[in-house]
Each structure stands twice: as structure tokens, then as C-alpha cells.
Design a protein around this motif. Structure first.
Motif, short mmCIF file in Angstrom:
data_model
loop_
_atom_site.label_atom_id
_atom_site.label_comp_id
_atom_site.label_asym_id
_atom_site.label_seq_id
_atom_site.Cartn_x
_atom_site.Cartn_y
_atom_site.Cartn_z
N GLN A 180 0.81 -1.22 0.00
CA GLN A 180 0.00 0.00 0.00
C GLN A 180 0.85 1.27 0.00
OE1 GLN A 180 -2.07 0.59 3.89
NE2 GLN A 180 -0.83 -1.15 4.59
N TYR A 181 2.13 1.14 0.32
CA TYR A 181 3.03 2.30 0.35
C TYR A 181 3.90 2.38 -0.91
CZ TYR A 181 1.75 2.05 5.28
OH TYR A 181 1.05 2.00 6.46
N GLY A 182 3.59 1.55 -1.89
CA GLY A 182 4.39 1.55 -3.11
C GLY A 182 5.70 0.78 -2.97
N ILE A 183 5.77 -0.09 -1.98
CA ILE A 183 6.97 -0.88 -1.72
C ILE A 183 6.70 -2.34 -2.05
CG2 ILE A 183 8.65 -1.61 0.03
CD1 ILE A 183 7.81 0.92 1.64
N THR A 184 7.50 -2.92 -2.91
CA THR A 184 7.39 -4.35 -3.19
C THR A 184 8.49 -5.09 -2.42
OG1 THR A 184 8.83 -4.30 -5.16
CG2 THR A 184 6.47 -3.92 -5.50
N VAL A 185 8.16 -6.27 -1.96
CA VAL A 185 9.12 -7.10 -1.21
C VAL A 185 9.06 -8.52 -1.78
CG1 VAL A 185 9.91 -7.88 1.04
CG2 VAL A 185 8.63 -5.72 0.85
N ASN A 186 10.17 -8.97 -2.31
CA ASN A 186 10.25 -10.30 -2.90
C ASN A 186 11.54 -10.98 -2.47
OD1 ASN A 186 7.84 -10.31 -4.90
ND2 ASN A 186 8.88 -8.38 -5.38
N ALA A 187 11.66 -12.25 -2.77
CA ALA A 187 12.87 -12.97 -2.39
C ALA A 187 13.36 -13.83 -3.55
CB ALA A 187 12.63 -13.84 -1.16
N ILE A 188 14.67 -13.95 -3.64
CA ILE A 188 15.33 -14.86 -4.56
C ILE A 188 15.81 -16.06 -3.74
CG2 ILE A 188 17.24 -15.18 -6.16
CD1 ILE A 188 17.17 -12.12 -6.59
N ALA A 189 15.45 -17.26 -4.16
CA ALA A 189 15.82 -18.46 -3.42
C ALA A 189 16.70 -19.35 -4.30
CB ALA A 189 14.57 -19.21 -2.97
N PRO A 190 18.01 -19.22 -4.19
CA PRO A 190 18.91 -20.05 -5.00
C PRO A 190 19.02 -21.46 -4.44
CG PRO A 190 19.99 -18.03 -4.17
CD PRO A 190 18.74 -18.24 -3.37
N SER A 191 19.45 -22.36 -5.29
CA SER A 191 19.90 -23.66 -4.81
C SER A 191 21.42 -23.56 -4.65
CB SER A 191 19.49 -24.78 -5.76
OG SER A 191 19.99 -24.55 -7.06
N LEU A 192 22.17 -24.49 -5.18
CA LEU A 192 23.62 -24.51 -4.95
C LEU A 192 24.35 -23.62 -5.96
CD1 LEU A 192 25.97 -25.65 -3.33
CD2 LEU A 192 26.03 -27.60 -4.90
N PHE A 193 25.02 -22.61 -5.45
CA PHE A 193 25.89 -21.74 -6.24
C PHE A 193 27.25 -21.71 -5.55
CE2 PHE A 193 21.98 -20.47 -8.08
CZ PHE A 193 22.27 -19.83 -9.29
N GLU A 194 28.31 -21.67 -6.33
CA GLU A 194 29.64 -21.61 -5.73
C GLU A 194 29.88 -20.23 -5.15
OE1 GLU A 194 34.21 -23.05 -6.52
OE2 GLU A 194 32.90 -22.75 -8.25
N SER A 195 30.36 -20.20 -3.92
CA SER A 195 30.68 -18.95 -3.24
C SER A 195 31.67 -19.25 -2.14
CB SER A 195 29.42 -18.32 -2.64
OG SER A 195 28.93 -19.11 -1.57
N GLU A 196 32.14 -18.21 -1.49
CA GLU A 196 33.03 -18.39 -0.35
C GLU A 196 32.36 -19.24 0.72
OE1 GLU A 196 34.81 -15.44 3.00
OE2 GLU A 196 35.15 -14.84 0.92
N MET A 197 31.04 -19.11 0.83
CA MET A 197 30.29 -19.81 1.86
C MET A 197 30.14 -21.30 1.57
SD MET A 197 26.63 -18.62 3.46
CE MET A 197 25.59 -19.07 2.06
N ASN A 227 21.44 -12.98 -11.78
CA ASN A 227 21.34 -11.56 -12.12
C ASN A 227 19.97 -11.18 -12.67
OD1 ASN A 227 23.99 -11.51 -11.38
ND2 ASN A 227 24.81 -10.93 -13.37
N GLY A 228 19.41 -12.03 -13.52
CA GLY A 228 18.11 -11.70 -14.12
C GLY A 228 17.03 -11.54 -13.07
N ALA A 229 17.03 -12.43 -12.07
CA ALA A 229 16.05 -12.34 -11.00
C ALA A 229 16.23 -11.05 -10.21
CB ALA A 229 16.16 -13.54 -10.08
N ALA A 230 17.49 -10.71 -9.91
CA ALA A 230 17.77 -9.49 -9.14
C ALA A 230 17.33 -8.25 -9.90
CB ALA A 230 19.26 -9.42 -8.83
N ILE A 231 17.64 -8.19 -11.18
CA ILE A 231 17.27 -7.02 -11.99
C ILE A 231 15.76 -6.91 -12.12
CG2 ILE A 231 17.41 -6.02 -14.31
CD1 ILE A 231 20.25 -7.34 -14.46
N TYR A 232 15.09 -8.03 -12.31
CA TYR A 232 13.63 -8.02 -12.41
C TYR A 232 12.99 -7.45 -11.14
CZ TYR A 232 8.82 -9.73 -12.36
OH TYR A 232 7.46 -9.81 -12.26
N PHE A 233 13.37 -7.97 -9.99
CA PHE A 233 12.77 -7.52 -8.74
C PHE A 233 13.17 -6.08 -8.40
CE2 PHE A 233 12.32 -12.12 -7.13
CZ PHE A 233 10.97 -12.15 -7.44
#
Length: 255
Positions: A180-197, A227-233
Motif C-alpha cells: 500500500q506504500y508503493g513498496i514491493t518485497v520479494n525474495a530470490i531463493a537459490p539452490s547450490l551456487f559456488e561462493s566463499e560460503m 542476475n536476471g532475478a535481481a534485476i527483475y525484482f
């Protein structure tokens, strides 16, 4: 036709930007024209990314911030507002993982995972949302995980499961009440990606072989595939999308 994915003139904040997915997110949004604030506990790790983003002509601010400490968060948000005058996009990406079952985890380790992965989202959102309400516009993107929806027989990740499941629930709660305030909230849920973690745990040969066999895509995610998911949201392409969880998982949650 207007480019719905253009982020020129927007200010994006990315937490956990010292390595891995956070670095990718920061580069992706900068490539679309956004000015960037990058936050991490390890300030020294932000310098190379800072220079890379600056070389593209985008403005960038690096801030040392522990998202589990409210005073750090308050000061970080103030410094971003002081420099840019606003915050349009918040990517709550800071996260840690831990291998362990509920019967073996130490309380301190449980608290470390929950505080970073869940409390960090709460504190950053708490201090950014008032600015977004004031401007009647905002994009909040939380980093969840397939582990927030499903478990793992091979490796117990119980604290991580709990934290990411809570992030999914929080995303839905915030998304529905803040729309209602013009704020959207979404989440990206990855599976296995290589990272430091993940490189020293889930990317070990036995688990990786099992993952590749079970995942429909037959492999883990690669650099850039979030990246596509991040840019979309982050963009106006998702102006009517809120409280949604996008699983970027090679089909993992569908089998």
C-alpha cells in the motif's frame, strides 16, 4: 518503448557485498544504471568491487556494517542517505551457513546463523522502510534459499533451514503489508551456487556428485545466473509483483 529494466537514477543497497552472490548483485544493478552502496563486515574486501563499479561511471559507497548490530545499521543507512539522498532498492543478502543437526549445534552457532540471516533482514528493513514510505516507492529483495522450503538428507543444515524458512515467511508478510506504500518485497531463493560460503562444504566432491545427479539441470548454478532475478525484482518490470519467492534452482524444488 521504455526499458523496464533500466535502473538509471536509482540507488541500490546490497548487504553481504564482500564476496560471492553479493558481488554479483552489486555488479548487475550497476550495469543497469543504479548507483550502489555496498555493505559488509569486512570493509577491506569491498575496495576491489568499489573500484570496479566506479570504473563503469556509477557512484558507489562502501560501508562497514555488521547487520546483526542495530547501531551499525542505523549509521550505515544514515551515511547512504547523506550521500545519495534516498534509497530505492534494498537487497538483504548478508548470510552465513552452518552444517549441523539440532542435537549437535551449539546455542552460539544457532544464534550466529539466525542473527545474520534473519535478524539482519529485519534490522536493515526496519531502518530503510521509513525512507521508502516517505518517497512512496521501494524495492526490497531478500536472499532466501531452497533450504527454506526443503531439507537435505545428506547434510543437516538445521539452523540454516530455520533462518531461510523464516526469511520466506517474512518476505510474504512484508510484501503484503507494505504494498500500500508503493513498496514491493520479494525474495530470490537459490539452490547450490559456488561462493566463499559453499566452496569448502557443499562443493566438496561427494555432495556435488549427488547434487548433480538429483538436480534436473545436472549442475549447480553459475556466476551471473541470479542476475536476471535481481534485476527483475529491482526494476519497474516487477511493479505488480510482491510477496513472491523466485526459486532459481535448476528445477531442484520440483523433484
Amino acid at each position: 518503448m521504455n526499458n523496464l529494466f533500466d535502473l538509471t537514477g536509482k540507488v541500490a543497497v546490497i548487504t553481504g557485498a564482500s564476496s560471492g552472490i553479493g558481488v554479483q548483485f552489486a555488479k548487475a544493478l550497476a550495469d543497469q544504471g543504479a548507483d550502489i552502496a555496498i555493505l559488509a563486515r569486512r570493509y577491506d574486501k569491498l575496495e576491489p568491487l568499489c573500484k570496479e563499479i566506479e570504473s563503469t561511471g556509477r557512484k558507489v559507497l562502501a560501508v562497514r556494517c555488521d547487520v546483526t548490530k542495530e547501531e551499525d545499521v542505523k549509521l550505515a543507512v544514515k551515511s547512504i542517505i547523506d550521500k545519495f539522498g534516498k534509497i530505492d532498492i534494498l537487497m538483504n543478502n548478508a548470510g552465513v551457513t552452518s552444517i549441523g543437526s539440532v542435537d549437535t549445534l551449539e546455542e552460539t552457532e544457532w544464534d550466529r546463523i539466525i542473527d545474520t540471516n534473519l535478524k539482519g533482514v529485519f534490522l536493515m528493513s526496519k531502518h530503510v522502510v521509513p525512507h521508502m514510505k516517505e518517497q512512496k516507492y521501494g524495492k526490497i529483495i531478500n536472499t532466501a534459499s531452497v533450504c527454506g522450503l526443503i531439507g537435505s538428507k545428506a547434510i543437516p543444515l538445521h539452523a540454516y533451514n530455520a533462518s531461510k524458512g523464516a526469511v520466506i515467511a517474512l518476505t510474504k508478510g512484508m510484501g503484503t503489508s507494505l504494498a500500500q506504500y508503493g513498496i514491493t518485497v520479494n525474495a530470490i531463493a537459490p539452490s547450490l551456487f559456488e561462493s566463499e560460503m559453499t566452496e569448502k562444504s557443499l562443493f566438496q566432491s561427494d555432495y556435488l556428485k549427488s547434487y548433480n545427479m538429483l538436480c534436473p539441470a545436472g549442475r549447480p548454478g553459475m556466476t551471473g545466473e541470479l542476475n536476471g532475478a535481481a534485476i527483475y525484482f529491482a526494476s519497474d518490470a516487477s511493479s505488480y509483483t510482491t510477496a513472491q519467492i523466485l526459486f532459481v534452482d535448476g528445477g531442484w524444488t520440483s523433484v
